[in-house]
Write a protein that holds these residues in place. Structure first.
Motif, PDB file in Angstrom:
ATOM      1  N   SER A  31       0.839  -1.208   0.000  1.00  0.00           N
ATOM      2  CA  SER A  31       0.000   0.000   0.000  1.00  0.00           C
ATOM      3  C   SER A  31       0.873   1.257   0.000  1.00  0.00           C
ATOM      4  O   SER A  31       0.561   2.242  -0.667  1.00  0.00           O
ATOM      5  N   SER A  35       0.935   4.095  -2.858  1.00  0.00           N
ATOM      6  CA  SER A  35       0.678   5.517  -2.572  1.00  0.00           C
ATOM      7  C   SER A  35       1.754   6.404  -3.179  1.00  0.00           C
ATOM      8  O   SER A  35       1.465   7.480  -3.716  1.00  0.00           O
ATOM      9  N   TRP A  36       3.013   5.942  -3.093  1.00  0.00           N
ATOM     10  CA  TRP A  36       4.085   6.700  -3.732  1.00  0.00           C
ATOM     11  C   TRP A  36       3.838   6.832  -5.234  1.00  0.00           C
ATOM     12  O   TRP A  36       4.027   7.895  -5.825  1.00  0.00           O
ATOM     13  N   LEU A  39       1.251   9.448  -5.857  1.00  0.00           N
ATOM     14  CA  LEU A  39       1.735  10.812  -5.615  1.00  0.00           C
ATOM     15  C   LEU A  39       2.695  11.269  -6.729  1.00  0.00           C
ATOM     16  O   LEU A  39       2.701  12.443  -7.109  1.00  0.00           O
ATOM     17  N   ILE A  42       0.551  12.404  -9.580  1.00  0.00           N
ATOM     18  CA  ILE A  42       0.062  13.787  -9.403  1.00  0.00           C
ATOM     19  C   ILE A  42       1.179  14.781  -9.735  1.00  0.00           C
ATOM     20  O   ILE A  42       0.966  15.781 -10.427  1.00  0.00           O
ATOM     21  N   SER A  43       2.390  14.481  -9.242  1.00  0.00           N
ATOM     22  CA  SER A  43       3.530  15.381  -9.510  1.00  0.00           C
ATOM     23  C   SER A  43       3.736  15.532 -11.009  1.00  0.00           C
ATOM     24  O   SER A  43       3.988  16.633 -11.509  1.00  0.00           O
ATOM     25  N   HIS A 130      -7.220  29.206  -5.829  1.00  0.00           N
ATOM     26  CA  HIS A 130      -7.404  27.817  -5.397  1.00  0.00           C
ATOM     27  C   HIS A 130      -7.565  26.878  -6.597  1.00  0.00           C
ATOM     28  O   HIS A 130      -6.995  25.793  -6.642  1.00  0.00           O
ATOM     29  N   ARG A 133      -4.252  26.023  -8.189  1.00  0.00           N
ATOM     30  CA  ARG A 133      -3.313  25.247  -7.376  1.00  0.00           C
ATOM     31  C   ARG A 133      -3.768  23.830  -7.081  1.00  0.00           C
ATOM     32  O   ARG A 133      -2.969  22.943  -6.845  1.00  0.00           O
ATOM     33  N   LYS A 134      -5.085  23.657  -6.996  1.00  0.00           N
ATOM     34  CA  LYS A 134      -5.559  22.418  -6.382  1.00  0.00           C
ATOM     35  C   LYS A 134      -5.218  21.181  -7.206  1.00  0.00           C
ATOM     36  O   LYS A 134      -5.181  21.227  -8.439  1.00  0.00           O
ATOM     37  N   VAL A 135      -4.974  20.091  -6.468  1.00  0.00           N
ATOM     38  CA  VAL A 135      -4.720  18.818  -7.146  1.00  0.00           C
ATOM     39  C   VAL A 135      -5.830  17.828  -6.801  1.00  0.00           C
ATOM     40  O   VAL A 135      -5.808  16.694  -7.241  1.00  0.00           O
ATOM     41  N   SER A 136      -6.810  18.300  -6.009  1.00  0.00           N
ATOM     42  CA  SER A 136      -7.835  17.369  -5.543  1.00  0.00           C
ATOM     43  C   SER A 136      -8.719  16.840  -6.667  1.00  0.00           C
ATOM     44  O   SER A 136      -9.366  15.816  -6.517  1.00  0.00           O
ATOM     45  N   ILE A 139      -8.261  13.227  -7.760  1.00  0.00           N
ATOM     46  CA  ILE A 139      -8.587  12.116  -6.857  1.00  0.00           C
ATOM     47  C   ILE A 139      -9.191  10.929  -7.641  1.00  0.00           C
ATOM     48  O   ILE A 139      -8.896   9.773  -7.349  1.00  0.00           O
ATOM     49  N   GLY A 140     -10.016  11.251  -8.649  1.00  0.00           N
ATOM     50  CA  GLY A 140     -10.609  10.195  -9.479  1.00  0.00           C
ATOM     51  C   GLY A 140      -9.534   9.415 -10.217  1.00  0.00           C
ATOM     52  O   GLY A 140      -9.578   8.181 -10.299  1.00  0.00           O
ATOM     53  N   LEU A 142      -6.477   9.032  -9.232  1.00  0.00           N
ATOM     54  CA  LEU A 142      -5.762   8.214  -8.249  1.00  0.00           C
ATOM     55  C   LEU A 142      -6.512   6.915  -7.991  1.00  0.00           C
ATOM     56  O   LEU A 142      -5.930   5.839  -7.910  1.00  0.00           O
ATOM     57  N   GLN A 143      -7.840   7.056  -7.838  1.00  0.00           N
ATOM     58  CA  GLN A 143      -8.642   5.866  -7.570  1.00  0.00           C
ATOM     59  C   GLN A 143      -8.560   4.892  -8.729  1.00  0.00           C
ATOM     60  O   GLN A 143      -8.462   3.683  -8.534  1.00  0.00           O
TER      61      GLN A 143
ATOM     62  N   PHE B  30      -1.816  -0.507   7.027  1.00  0.00           N
ATOM     63  CA  PHE B  30      -1.506   0.768   6.367  1.00  0.00           C
ATOM     64  C   PHE B  30      -2.616   1.786   6.624  1.00  0.00           C
ATOM     65  O   PHE B  30      -3.782   1.429   6.663  1.00  0.00           O
ATOM     66  N   ILE B 181      -7.137  32.233   2.580  1.00  0.00           N
ATOM     67  CA  ILE B 181      -8.497  31.662   2.689  1.00  0.00           C
ATOM     68  C   ILE B 181      -8.697  31.088   4.096  1.00  0.00           C
ATOM     69  O   ILE B 181      -9.713  31.327   4.752  1.00  0.00           O
ATOM     70  N   GLN B 248     -17.343  13.302  -3.898  1.00  0.00           N
ATOM     71  CA  GLN B 248     -17.959  13.114  -5.223  1.00  0.00           C
ATOM     72  C   GLN B 248     -19.494  12.986  -5.145  1.00  0.00           C
ATOM     73  O   GLN B 248     -20.138  12.663  -6.126  1.00  0.00           O
ATOM     74  N   PRO B 309       4.176   8.348   2.866  1.00  0.00           N
ATOM     75  CA  PRO B 309       3.438   9.052   1.793  1.00  0.00           C
ATOM     76  C   PRO B 309       2.060   9.538   2.224  1.00  0.00           C
ATOM     77  O   PRO B 309       1.516  10.449   1.619  1.00  0.00           O
ATOM     78  N   TRP B 316      -1.697  17.316   0.331  1.00  0.00           N
ATOM     79  CA  TRP B 316      -2.122  17.659  -1.029  1.00  0.00           C
ATOM     80  C   TRP B 316      -3.639  17.560  -1.220  1.00  0.00           C
ATOM     81  O   TRP B 316      -4.279  18.545  -1.572  1.00  0.00           O
ATOM     82  N   ILE B 317      -4.172  16.361  -1.048  1.00  0.00           N
ATOM     83  CA  ILE B 317      -5.577  16.142  -1.443  1.00  0.00           C
ATOM     84  C   ILE B 317      -6.573  16.636  -0.378  1.00  0.00           C
ATOM     85  O   ILE B 317      -7.335  17.568  -0.651  1.00  0.00           O
ATOM     86  N   ASP B 320      -6.423  20.406   0.022  1.00  0.00           N
ATOM     87  CA  ASP B 320      -7.115  21.145  -1.048  1.00  0.00           C
ATOM     88  C   ASP B 320      -8.620  21.155  -0.838  1.00  0.00           C
ATOM     89  O   ASP B 320      -9.291  22.164  -1.029  1.00  0.00           O
ATOM     90  N   ILE B 321      -9.144  19.981  -0.465  1.00  0.00           N
ATOM     91  CA  ILE B 321     -10.607  19.855  -0.350  1.00  0.00           C
ATOM     92  C   ILE B 321     -11.123  20.721   0.798  1.00  0.00           C
ATOM     93  O   ILE B 321     -12.090  21.475   0.642  1.00  0.00           O
TER      94      ILE B 321
END
Lengths: 147, 334
Positions: A31, A35-36, A39, A42-43, A130, A133-136, A139-140, A142-143, B30, B181, B248, B309, B316-317, B320-321
């Motif tokens: 896991s 995760s790495w 990430l 995303i980078s 925002h 900048r945002k990376v959120s 998330i889709g 990533l999943q 984890f 913000i 979502q 990580p 990050w995630i 942001d949210i």
């Protein structure tokens, strides 16, 4: 022409997620490596635009401060990027931090005054900062990568 | 580390249970950022196996909390309507296993990621009913006077102010830079305080999707009480309702029931009538508290103290949210 750095990162992420991570038996380590991978993915997606995004954000803050705050040119000029000069990412980030401090003080002043119109305009600036900048939103992605 | 820990655990648990255990298997789970959590399978000489959960304090953790806090919170809900694991032991020093720890029986069930949509399908309704009712039960529960005494900090400030001061301090100590913000959100909270709830409850502190175990359509245990404290019951509700846990599908908090249905169920079980303005305050507070946690995680990562990580992911995630949640709430107030 050589492959870009973001392409290298993108491929590294895919290798980690799809090739190496499944080889690990230990659930925790698998896991963690997965995760790495996510990430790094995303980078890779954000790598190319990091500098220009900071430059745009700094300019946007300067424009708002000049149009809507008590500050003038001499307060913000040190943080401008002159057209034919090139600032490093670190320098742009330092400018950004200084501009954020100025912005925060001016917003606090507006809140005390209760100036709804200018507050609306600053929220529009906040939204734009925002959004860039945002990376959120990744998330889709990533999943998808993890599954 | 794992071999040394296994050997220490074998000797410690044999002494504790007055039984000769010969085999142990420790498997790290984890995800926990504040504790190292291990699934322990241990066998005695007659091949009888026990399944345990071991929670060890980390040198560097996302949220600095004492083992005793979590132990007392679990103690408060043993044999209650709130399902929690049976406690076995706790130690606040590192003489036995190299770090403070808490040991409990393993419960049946699995935990889901709070960021995966529809993870409880097709049991959203059953699990949702239990999730919001259990939270109501936590708010309603009268706390044993000894445990109450242990949690009391003797502050004369209202609970909202103690909590807000605590998290703002974390933000200002750990921030890498100024976030206008977030600062605007903090000022809004101080300027518009909630009415202090007459009911003092045990606040879980991190009650959300992902912090409970479930098996098919049943919640089998509420976990991760390390941020528990006495306070306003709306604090947990605001945290559990936060759109971050159903990003979502924002109108269906925790990807379970619809928001209004969840609130009604909580009101019915807790027997507390919600003041909607106060709930709004606690929802904004939840996002600010979240930012404190994610900023702290980013700081741990950047300083190199803990390069797990999950710390970078948190910065990050979720960072942001929650910032977007703050922006949405503040904008709706103009």
């Amino acid at each position: 022409m050589k492959p870009d750095i973001n392409i290298a990162l993108l491929n590294a992420a895919q290798e980690i997620i799809n090739r190496f991570s499944p080889l690990i038996d230990d659930e925790y380590e698998r896991s963690r490596l997965g995760s790495w991978g996510a990430l790094i993915l995303i980078s890779a997606m954000k790598f190319n635009e990091a500098g220009s995004a900071l430059q745009k954000e700094n300019l946007e803050i300067i424009d708002w401060l000049l149009a809507s705050s008590r500050l003038d040119e001499k307060d913000v000029n040190p943080y401008r990027t002159i057209e034919d000069t090139c600032k490093s990412l670190e320098e742009l980030d330092q400018d950004n931090q200084a501009l954020r401090v100025l912005l925060n003080k001016e917003v606090e002043h507006l809140e005390k005054k209760g100036d709804g119109i200018l507050l609306k305009s600053v929220f529009s600036l906040f939204r734009s900062m925002h959004q860039r900048r945002k990376v959120s939103e990744l998330i889709g992605l990533l999943q998808q990568a993890e599954s | 580390m794992s071999e040394e820990l296994s050997s220490l655990f074998l000797s410690y648990y044999s002494d504790l249970s007055n039984n000769e255990f010969s085999q142990v298997n420790l498997e790290r789970i984890f995800g926990g950022a504040s504790r190292e959590t291990y699934r322990v399978k241990i066998k005695d000489s007659s091949d009888n196996e026990e399944s345990l959960i071991l929670r060890l304090s980390q040198d560097s953790s996302l949220i600095e909390t004492e083992q005793k806090t979590e132990y007392l919170a679990y103690s408060a809900f043993q044999k209650s309507r709130v399902p929690v694991p049976i406690l076995i032991d706790m130690s606040e020093d590192d003489s036995q296993l190299g770090a403070p720890f808490m040991l409990m029986e393993e419960l049946e069930g699995e935990a889901a990621s709070p960021f995966t949509p529809n993870v409880y399908s097709p049991y959203e309704e059953d699990i949702g009913n239990q999730f919001w009712s259990i939270l109501g039960q936590i708010a309603k529960k009268e706390i044993d006077s000894n445990i109450f005494e242990d949690f009391s900090k003797g502050s004369k400030k209202p609970f909202w102010e103690c909590e807000l001061d605590k998290w703002v301090k974390v933000i200002h100590e750990d921030s890498i830079g100024v976030e206008p913000i977030l600062e605007s959100g903090i000022r809004h909270l101080y300027r518009n305080p909630p009415i202090e709830n007459k009911r003092v409850s045990m606040v879980h502190g991190d009650y959300r999707s992902g912090n409970f175990l479930y098996s098919k359509n049943k919640i089998t245990g509420i976990l991760d009480w390390e941020m528990a404290h006495l306070g306003d019951p709306l604090e947990d509700l605001g945290w559990a309702l936060s759109p971050i846990w159903s990003w979502q599908d924002k109108e269906r908090p925790a990807y379970l029931l619809m928001r209004e249905e969840a609130i009604k169920l909580w009101e019915k079980t807790s027997e507390i009538k919600i003041d909607r303005n106060d709930l709004k305050w606690w929802e904004l507070f939840a996002a600010v508290k979240g930012m404190a946690i994610w900023i702290s995680a980013g700081n741990e990562f950047k300083s190199g103290k803990n390069i797990d990580p999950i710390n970078l992911f948190s910065a990050w995630i979720p960072g942001d949210i929650h910032l977007e949640v703050i922006l949405d709430i503040l904008e709706s107030n103009i």
